[in-house]
Scaffold this motif. Structure first.
Motif, PDB file in Angstrom:
ATOM      1  N   LYS A 164      42.573  43.442  41.482  1.00  0.00           N
ATOM      2  CA  LYS A 164      43.156  42.863  40.276  1.00  0.00           C
ATOM      3  C   LYS A 164      42.611  41.453  40.029  1.00  0.00           C
ATOM      4  O   LYS A 164      42.276  41.100  38.904  1.00  0.00           O
ATOM      5  N   VAL A 165      42.536  40.656  41.090  1.00  0.00           N
ATOM      6  CA  VAL A 165      42.005  39.304  40.968  1.00  0.00           C
ATOM      7  C   VAL A 165      40.523  39.357  40.598  1.00  0.00           C
ATOM      8  O   VAL A 165      40.044  38.591  39.775  1.00  0.00           O
ATOM      9  N   LYS A 166      39.800  40.306  41.185  1.00  0.00           N
ATOM     10  CA  LYS A 166      38.385  40.467  40.862  1.00  0.00           C
ATOM     11  C   LYS A 166      38.211  40.827  39.388  1.00  0.00           C
ATOM     12  O   LYS A 166      37.283  40.344  38.733  1.00  0.00           O
ATOM     13  N   ASP A 167      39.090  41.653  38.844  1.00  0.00           N
ATOM     14  CA  ASP A 167      39.021  42.008  37.429  1.00  0.00           C
ATOM     15  C   ASP A 167      39.133  40.781  36.534  1.00  0.00           C
ATOM     16  O   ASP A 167      38.427  40.664  35.529  1.00  0.00           O
ATOM     17  N   ILE A 168      40.017  39.858  36.890  1.00  0.00           N
ATOM     18  CA  ILE A 168      40.184  38.641  36.095  1.00  0.00           C
ATOM     19  C   ILE A 168      38.896  37.829  36.112  1.00  0.00           C
ATOM     20  O   ILE A 168      38.391  37.406  35.068  1.00  0.00           O
ATOM     21  N   PHE A 169      38.340  37.616  37.304  1.00  0.00           N
ATOM     22  CA  PHE A 169      37.132  36.803  37.390  1.00  0.00           C
ATOM     23  C   PHE A 169      35.917  37.513  36.806  1.00  0.00           C
ATOM     24  O   PHE A 169      35.020  36.862  36.281  1.00  0.00           O
ATOM     25  N   ASP A 170      35.909  38.825  36.854  1.00  0.00           N
ATOM     26  CA  ASP A 170      34.832  39.565  36.185  1.00  0.00           C
ATOM     27  C   ASP A 170      34.883  39.358  34.680  1.00  0.00           C
ATOM     28  O   ASP A 170      33.853  39.207  34.026  1.00  0.00           O
ATOM     29  N   CYS A 171      36.088  39.364  34.115  1.00  0.00           N
ATOM     30  CA  CYS A 171      36.223  39.125  32.672  1.00  0.00           C
ATOM     31  C   CYS A 171      35.755  37.725  32.308  1.00  0.00           C
ATOM     32  O   CYS A 171      35.059  37.541  31.305  1.00  0.00           O
ATOM     33  N   ILE A 172      36.101  36.734  33.115  1.00  0.00           N
ATOM     34  CA  ILE A 172      35.663  35.363  32.841  1.00  0.00           C
ATOM     35  C   ILE A 172      34.141  35.283  32.933  1.00  0.00           C
ATOM     36  O   ILE A 172      33.491  34.674  32.077  1.00  0.00           O
ATOM     37  N   ARG A 173      33.552  35.907  33.944  1.00  0.00           N
ATOM     38  CA  ARG A 173      32.093  35.923  34.065  1.00  0.00           C
ATOM     39  C   ARG A 173      31.457  36.625  32.867  1.00  0.00           C
ATOM     40  O   ARG A 173      30.446  36.171  32.330  1.00  0.00           O
ATOM     41  N   ASN A 174      32.067  37.704  32.418  1.00  0.00           N
ATOM     42  CA  ASN A 174      31.528  38.427  31.265  1.00  0.00           C
ATOM     43  C   ASN A 174      31.591  37.591  29.987  1.00  0.00           C
ATOM     44  O   ASN A 174      30.711  37.699  29.136  1.00  0.00           O
ATOM     45  N   PHE A 175      32.621  36.755  29.849  1.00  0.00           N
ATOM     46  CA  PHE A 175      32.675  35.861  28.693  1.00  0.00           C
ATOM     47  C   PHE A 175      31.519  34.864  28.737  1.00  0.00           C
ATOM     48  O   PHE A 175      30.927  34.541  27.717  1.00  0.00           O
TER      49      PHE A 175
END
Length: 138
Positions: A10-21
């Motif tokens: 779940k935490v990885k999903d958040i940081f993946d979204c930030i990286r994708n932005f």
């Protein structure tokens, strides 16, 4: 019942979204660079403009997809009772602010003529640059 922060995925999903932005911002930056490339040929200029428009549209589409995915993840956690109402409404707003900043901020810091950045240019500067480039073309 699991909590929001107890699973590494779940935490990885958040940081993946930030990286994708940030990657959406990079694609946006590449699109802006296509418009700033000096060329002498109308054919190359049209190719650069077409590529730039395509990259800008792609960055906006990728931005939309990434934000939708992030919103879906937060909504799923809210419906499972893992996060409260304030988190459900606050986090997407904060992420959209961060995402817009990452999308636009890099493009505005591109150095252009006269030691200015793209964000510091005025309409008069752009008109003067456009007039100068049309005079140089045969």
């Amino acid at each position: 019942m699991s909590q929001w922060n107890d699973e590494k995925a779940k935490v990885k999903d958040i940081f993946d979204c930030i990286r994708n932005f940030a990657l959406c911002g990079l694609v946006f930056y590449v699109g802006i660079q296509c418009f700033l490339k000096p060329v002498n040929s109308y054919f190359l200029m049209s190719i650069y403009y077409l590529t730039g428009i395509s990259m800008l549209l792609l960055s906006i589409y990728l931005f939309y997809i990434n934000f939708s995915l992030f919103n879906k993840t937060v909504r799923k956690e809210h419906e499972a009772g893992n996060i409260g109402n304030s988190f459900y409404f606050l986090i997407p707003m904060l992420v959209i602010m961060l995402a817009i900043n990452l999308l636009v901020q890099t493009a505005l810091s591109i150095p252009v003529s006269d030691g200015k950045t793209l964000g510091e240019l005025t309409i008069q500067d752009l008109e003067r640059t456009n007039a100068d480039s049309t005079q140089k073309q045969p």
